[in-house]
Design an enzyme around this catalytic site. Sequence first.
Site, PDB file in Angstrom:
ATOM      1  N   LYS A 107       0.822  -1.209   0.000  1.00 36.23           N
ATOM      2  CA  LYS A 107       0.000   0.000   0.000  1.00 36.23           C
ATOM      3  C   LYS A 107       0.855   1.257   0.000  1.00 36.23           C
ATOM      4  O   LYS A 107       0.836   2.051   0.934  1.00 36.23           O
ATOM      5  CB  LYS A 107      -0.952  -0.037   1.192  1.00 36.23           C
ATOM      6  CG  LYS A 107      -1.871  -1.263   1.148  1.00 36.23           C
ATOM      7  CD  LYS A 107      -2.689  -1.454   2.388  1.00 36.23           C
ATOM      8  CE  LYS A 107      -3.552  -2.700   2.287  1.00 36.23           C
ATOM      9  NZ  LYS A 107      -4.365  -2.937   3.499  1.00 36.23           N
ATOM     10  N   ALA A 141      -4.209  -6.251  10.661  1.00 37.45           N
ATOM     11  CA  ALA A 141      -3.577  -7.518  11.022  1.00 37.45           C
ATOM     12  C   ALA A 141      -3.892  -7.919  12.456  1.00 37.45           C
ATOM     13  O   ALA A 141      -4.091  -9.104  12.762  1.00 37.45           O
ATOM     14  CB  ALA A 141      -2.067  -7.414  10.821  1.00 37.45           C
ATOM     15  N   LYS A 192      -5.471   6.134   1.426  1.00 39.40           N
ATOM     16  CA  LYS A 192      -6.031   6.055   2.780  1.00 39.40           C
ATOM     17  C   LYS A 192      -4.934   6.127   3.835  1.00 39.40           C
ATOM     18  O   LYS A 192      -5.178   6.581   4.960  1.00 39.40           O
ATOM     19  CB  LYS A 192      -6.875   4.786   2.947  1.00 39.40           C
ATOM     20  CG  LYS A 192      -6.137   3.471   2.714  1.00 39.40           C
ATOM     21  CD  LYS A 192      -5.616   2.837   3.975  1.00 39.40           C
ATOM     22  CE  LYS A 192      -4.981   1.494   3.702  1.00 39.40           C
ATOM     23  NZ  LYS A 192      -4.424   0.871   4.924  1.00 39.40           N
ATOM     24  N   ARG A 256      -1.019   2.097  12.011  1.00 39.43           N
ATOM     25  CA  ARG A 256       0.342   2.612  12.233  1.00 39.43           C
ATOM     26  C   ARG A 256       0.515   3.983  11.581  1.00 39.43           C
ATOM     27  O   ARG A 256       1.304   4.804  12.060  1.00 39.43           O
ATOM     28  CB  ARG A 256       1.368   1.613  11.700  1.00 39.43           C
ATOM     29  CG  ARG A 256       1.415   1.473  10.204  1.00 39.43           C
ATOM     30  CD  ARG A 256       2.226   0.292   9.752  1.00 39.43           C
ATOM     31  NE  ARG A 256       1.586  -0.954  10.122  1.00 39.43           N
ATOM     32  CZ  ARG A 256       2.018  -2.151   9.718  1.00 39.43           C
ATOM     33  NH1 ARG A 256       3.090  -2.232   8.966  1.00 39.43           N
ATOM     34  NH2 ARG A 256       1.386  -3.247  10.056  1.00 39.43           N
ATOM     35  N   ASN A 257      -0.230   4.242  10.489  1.00 35.88           N
ATOM     36  CA  ASN A 257      -0.149   5.557   9.857  1.00 35.88           C
ATOM     37  C   ASN A 257      -0.750   6.630  10.765  1.00 35.88           C
ATOM     38  O   ASN A 257      -0.206   7.723  10.893  1.00 35.88           O
ATOM     39  CB  ASN A 257      -0.860   5.523   8.502  1.00 35.88           C
ATOM     40  CG  ASN A 257      -0.090   4.713   7.487  1.00 35.88           C
ATOM     41  OD1 ASN A 257       0.924   5.150   6.966  1.00 35.88           O
ATOM     42  ND2 ASN A 257      -0.552   3.496   7.219  1.00 35.88           N
TER      43      ASN A 257
END
Length: 329
Positions: A107, A141, A192, A256-257
């Site tokens: 991604k 995940a 995203k 995490r972003n």
Amino acid sequence: MREISVIGGGSWATALVKILAENKIRVYWYLRRQLQVEAITREGSNPDYISFAKLDTDYIEASTDLADVLSKCQHILFVVPSAHLPAVCQQIDPDQMDNKIIISSIKGTVGPDNLLPSSFLAKSFGALQLNQAILAGPCHAEEIAVGKKTYMTVCAGDPLLRTALSNAFGSNYVQIRESQDLIGVEYAAIFKNVVGLVCGMAKGTNYGDNFIAVLVANAIHELEMLLHALGLDSVQIGSSSYLGDLFVTAYSQHSRNRTFGVLIGQGYSVEQTKDTMSMVAEGYTATKGLHDMATARGLNMPILNTAYRVLYNYMPVKTEFKLLERSMI
């Protein structure tokens, strides 16, 4: 599909391997670190990423030998950070990829030309479009690791390949949506992550839920603008393949972003944030790739521009958000 080779050892790769092994698909799994291989083989868990995920080792053969893993079967799934993909591909003899089915679940844009991961893989190995597929969200995940209800999108031009992948990854807790829109879903999955970063920055600078909701609404408008600029006017943007992935990245504590953005909003530098986090935030490199593409096409995308100016021009977060406030509709 009875077997598949998986390239990558991070949390998302681990989650996908978990699903495959549960479905009794034999997985030949390439990981860079021998300690990971030994732990997975011995204990049935990845010590470095979502270590609480239990892996059925009866169906997993982990290895640090990339060439050997690639030689095992026809279907190859790439699940590495976009920034690492060129280095991985350089280690692969293109002849070894003849007639392989190449699946991507990456991604971020790749390389100086800001290519989609699927396009980079096709260019690297001469893959035909009918021999390619992508896996996308919305899913994290961490939730797959504990069997929480999850939705996944399988994209491929070949209907037989879509069916094979749907059967391989679908389960009692993973619901599959099939699509033929490889380009649109892949770009949405990349964008995203940028939205997740900016929502995190907003949270880190103490903006409230009201502002973040408006931010996400504007992000939807920017995604539509981007997809239309790519000639994808018929896309049903309200489907989970597009907005579901955007929402979960913008709001989830597992993103995490978003975490990366929170730290930036709290005053950490980019380098400090990278050092603090143990996992790669794809939105960082995706920001530059998408900004370069949007600039070349003359697109005005204020949220994307804000991310770029903060991360690459080192502009103060609070100053940039004051400017962003004025562009919200």
